[in-house]
Write an enzyme that holds these catalytic residues in place. Structure first.
Site, PDB file in Angstrom:
ATOM      1  N   SER A 259      -0.505   3.207   0.345  1.00  0.00           N
ATOM      2  CA  SER A 259      -0.323   1.719   0.797  1.00  0.00           C
ATOM      3  C   SER A 259       0.885   1.712   1.610  1.00  0.00           C
ATOM      4  O   SER A 259       1.634   2.482   0.823  1.00  0.00           O
ATOM      5  CB  SER A 259      -0.618   0.960  -0.443  1.00  0.00           C
ATOM      6  OG  SER A 259      -1.998   1.103  -1.065  1.00  0.00           O
ATOM      7  N   ASP A 287     -10.250  -6.503  -3.121  1.00  0.00           N
ATOM      8  CA  ASP A 287     -10.149  -7.820  -3.530  1.00  0.00           C
ATOM      9  C   ASP A 287      -9.192  -7.734  -5.081  1.00  0.00           C
ATOM     10  O   ASP A 287      -8.331  -8.554  -5.341  1.00  0.00           O
ATOM     11  CB  ASP A 287     -11.478  -8.600  -4.071  1.00  0.00           C
ATOM     12  CG  ASP A 287     -12.436  -8.489  -2.781  1.00  0.00           C
ATOM     13  OD1 ASP A 287     -11.919  -8.459  -1.666  1.00  0.00           O
ATOM     14  OD2 ASP A 287     -13.680  -8.389  -3.046  1.00  0.00           O
TER      15      ASP A 287
END
Length: 332
Positions: A259, A287
């Protein structure tokens, strides 16, 4: 006490897997499970679960802002008054979510979708949502009711789906409400979660994303979606594009790859996720990351630490079947 609101759509979910690989009939008509899910609802649930997990494991930063396991996390949508809508709200309350701002409309129903998961954990969807109650959330003056109800909230989260299901007029109502809330101290968080079939055309989606970027403090897009829509060459390019559009803090999710984060104050870096030995179901991977990241940030954890926590919880989620799974055994 901090208060966070998640705005979007929750739908009835029918999930099924094939009993025999390659057997199309079994895949389409085999045993199915009825539940509920939606991208923003999933994120809200995982924020609640991660908040408790972080507190239980003593991971909160000593100099954090005081977020506790009993802080208010509200889910905001429109539903009917039918048994399915009532069951949804009851289930949310069991997970610690506040449903006091849900608009219930007589004669309306939640949307419905069917999800199938193949042997590699990848998903395919079929939707019946054209007349879903959530599309009417801001109609008939409820935008003013909601604005009053959200006064004093410290954070508001929404996604590209939250924007796409609304009419153009209602999107403008939403942007105006978010601007007012932000001016009064709320932080706006956004995940583009781009779904082309929900938008009339690409230009409309891009224009809406440009508006929300200028209102967002935290942005958490997924690189594959962004590259397809905007042509970004790398996660860094993706993050900087959102930063240039007005966002304050951007975290780009990239599956099993690191990330990437960038902030307007100059912080930048990557965090490598843990290895997942077997991916069962990628439903809610992003999510769960988003909700867990926000939980960690609310408890004073820095960006890299919050990403690491979010990655561990997302790794647990994709190793089990379903959108909402237990994360109680995750070691942060």
């Amino acid at each position: 006490m901090t208060r966070t609101a998640f705005i979007g759509e929750c739908m009835i979910e029918i999930s099924a897997t094939s009993a025999h690989d390659g057997d199309e009939a079994a895949s389409a008509f085999g045993p199915a499970k009825l539940s509920y899910a939606g991208d923003t609802l999933n994120a809200a649930v995982y924020m609640a679960r991660a908040t408790k997990l972080i507190a239980q494991q003593g991971k909160s930063a000593p100099a954090g802002n005081g977020q506790t396991a009993d802080a208010t996390i509200s889910y905001v949508t429109a539903l009917g008054t039918d048994p399915y809508s009532r069951a949804m709200m009851a289930a949310w309350k069991q997970d610690g979510l506040d449903a006091s701002l849900v608009r219930q409309i007589d004669g309306q129903l939640p949307g419905l979708y069917a999800i199938q998961t193949d042997a590699s954990g990848e998903r395919s969807f079929s939707y019946w949502r054209q007349n879903a109650a959530a599309k009417q959330l801001l109609q008939d003056g409820y935008d003013q009711t909601l604005a009053t109800g959200l006064a004093g909230y410290s954070m508001v989260y929404l996604s590209g789906i939250s924007l796409a299901i609304l009419s153009a007029e209602d999107r403008e109502k939403l942007f105006a409400m978010l601007a007012t809330l932000r001016n009064n101290g709320a932080r706006v968080c956004f995940d583009s979660n781009h779904r082309p079939r929900l938008w009339p055309d690409t230009a409309t989606a891009k224009a809406a994303y440009a508006q929300i970027a200028a209102l967002s403090d935290i942005l958490m897009p997924t690189f594959d979606d962004e590259a397809a829509l905007f042509g970004d060459a790398s996660p860094v390019d993706c993050a900087k594009r959102w930063l240039d559009a007005g966002a304050g803090e951007v975290i780009v999710k990239n599956g099993a790859l690191p990330s990437t984060y960038v902030t307007k104050t100059g912080e930048t870096g990557t965090v490598t996720p843990p290895r997942v030995e077997r991916v069962i179901d990628t439903t809610s991977a992003g999510d769960s990351f988003n909700g867990s990241y926000l939980a960690a940030r609310q408890q004073g954890i820095d960006i890299e630490g919050a990403i690491a926590i979010a990655q561990k919880i997302a790794a647990c989620v994709i190793g089990a079947r379903g959108a909402l799974v237990s994360v109680d055994d995750v070691t942060l």
